[in-house]
Design an enzyme around this catalytic site. Structure first.
Site: not given
Length: 503
Positions: A53-56
């Site tokens: 996950c990029g946001h993670c």
């Protein structure tokens, strides 16, 4: 032997550095360790994440920094890899990444704070304190500077603090820090108001605001909330992803100055010129300036052309409408004041972005644009099933061939329209009884009705056809087929979104 010794020495020299890289104040939890680490804690924050996950990944360094600071205050930060512990994540209703939850002795609530280190720290410190902290002469000076906005109520036995203060504090503790001072030796209070008194201390503008003395005797939490809303944001500040949430929470229209940061002298001069206008509308409209180059996509989403700076636009978040100043007008204090006066009196219509109306509709799927909205939905003879999508949305891309097939099934029935709108190229008109919050959004309007029905079923062709047949009111044939689908919804900040700066 000598070579072996050199390698050993080199590894020994590297060991401290490797230890620093691996060391983390964020606890890595699994199914068998979760309850033991979290349930006996007065307060803990847990991130449910996926490694891909990029946001993670963006959150990770801020989460680590916050953990290092908060562990000193006895507040645990932990994380759970949902690709390895799916059952645990399902148990807590995790449906997107990252999901953060605050746990108090094992009871979870949603984390609603910022996702930068200082914001996480501030939010969790507030969570660790009582809704209203007792402040003394010794702690007063430090307490009023412990956050960007701090409220302190002052009183004594003869002038008790109104109970509405605590009532409001319990509802707003996630956003602000609250204290009460009942010590006999009163500290120095700005302007020395009579007791009881409430002072809002802030790290910007004039530094404090005092609640009107005449209203405090019969104080209601709603009037205190209005006072805080008016005074808890700067008169005119730069807006960014870090503070956008505080403006959104207020629900007031936002007046933006989009400016090129390379022309900072001209920008700063303009800001100074419109500060009196911002003060005139304080508590009704929030004024901000923004980096027009970095956030050019946000400007385009507000219907600015994106090629001329400075630019001015008002965004009404509650109504999801935008009011850009015409590019033909020069942006200065005079034009902004005139525009705002007309906005306040309702003389300006919102800007509705629309792709051109297609010259013909010769495909099974009706290509809907904003300027054609009334033509389609205003025809009460037709049943309309519409998809609102974004080209970058993965779920929309998977639905596309199924939606085409659905349209082909009803191509011979002129009273059933299968439509599609690119919501990145078109605005939903303000008169529409719904807002698009995620992609794809599917809405059905039966013939003879102005009501829209949500479609929340799976996205197989069979299910879509069944839904149409159950809800349509016009006459004509129908069809059926079978294909696979999914029932996930893609929210605006999904990983399939394009890489760009956004608020």
């Amino acid at each position: 032997m000598k070579i072996s010794s050199k390698i050993t020495l080199a590894l020994a020299a590297l060991l401290p550095a490797l230890t620093n890289v691996v060391a983390s104040d964020v606890l890595d939890l699994a199914q068998d360790t979760f309850k033991g680490e979290v349930f006996d804690q007065d307060l803990a924050l847990v991130e449910f994440f996926a490694p891909w996950c990029g946001h993670c990944k963006n959150l990770a360094p801020h989460y680590e920094e916050a953990a290092t600071e908060l562990v000193k205050k006895g507040i645990k930060l932990a994380k759970v890899d949902c690709t390895e512990h799916a059952d645990l994540c399902q148990e807590y209703g995790v449906s997107g990444y990252p999901t953060l939850k605050v746990f108090r002795n094992g009871t979870p609530t949603d984390y609603t704070g910022p996702r930068k280190a200082d914001g996480i720290i501030s939010y969790m410190v507030k969570q660790s304190l009582p809704a209203v902290s007792d402040v003394t002469s010794d702690s007063h000076a430090e307490f009023i500077k412990s956050d960007k906005v701090v409220l302190v109520a002052y009183g004594d036995a003869s002038h008790p603090i109104p109970s509405a203060y605590s009532q409001y504090a319990n509802t707003a503790r996630d956003s602000f820090l609250f204290g009460q001072f009942t010590d006999s030796s009163l500290p120095s209070i700005p302007e020395s108001p009579s007791l009881p008194a409430i002072v809002l201390y802030k790290s910007f503008d004039e530094g404090y605001s005092i609640f009107p003395a005449g209203e405090i005797v019969n104080l209601e939490s709603s009037s205190l909330a209005e006072f805080v809303k008016t005074n808890s944001v700067p008169l005119l500040d730069e807006i960014s992803p870090e503070n956008f949430g505080s403006y959104a929470e207020q629900g007031l229209p936002i007046a933006y100055i989009f400016a090129d940061p390379s022309e900072s002298d001209a920008r700063d001069k303009l800001i100074e010129e419109i500060k009196p206008i911002a003060k005139e509308h304080k508590g009704k409209i929030n004024f901000v300036y923004i980096d027009a180059i970095k956030f050019i996509d946000h400007g385009k989403s507000l219907n600015l052309p994106g090629d001329k700076w400075p630019a001015f636009v008002i965004q009404d978040l509650a109504a999801q409408t935008k009011y850009p100043l015409s590019p033909s007008e020069k942006v200065n204090a005079k034009s902004i004041k005139s525009f705002l006066d007309k906005f306040v009196t309702g003389e300006i219509q919102p800007s509705i972005k629309s792709a051109p109306i297609p010259l013909n509709q010769d495909q099974p799927v009706y290509k809907l644009v904003a300027d054609d909205w009334e033509n389609l939905f205003g025809d009460l003879q037709k049943d309309v099933f519409a998809e609102f999508f974004a080209p970058w949305c993965g779920h929309c891309q998977r639905l596309a061939p199924i939606w085409d097939t659905l349209a082909e099934k009803y191509a011979s029935n002129s009273n059933v329209v299968i439509a599609q709108m690119d919501a990145t190229e078109n605005d939903i008109p303000p008169a529409a009884p719904f807002k698009v919050q995620g992609f794809p959004t599917l809405k059905f309007k039966p013939a003879g009705s102005n009501d829209f029905i949500d479609y929340n079923g799976d996205r197989s062709l069979d299910s879509l056809v069944e839904f149409v047949e159950q809800n349509r009111k016009s006459s004509g044939g129908e069809g059926g087929a079978t294909t696979g689908g999914d029932d996930d919804e893609e929210i605006f900040d999904d990983e399939d979104a394009p890489e760009h700066d956004e608020l």
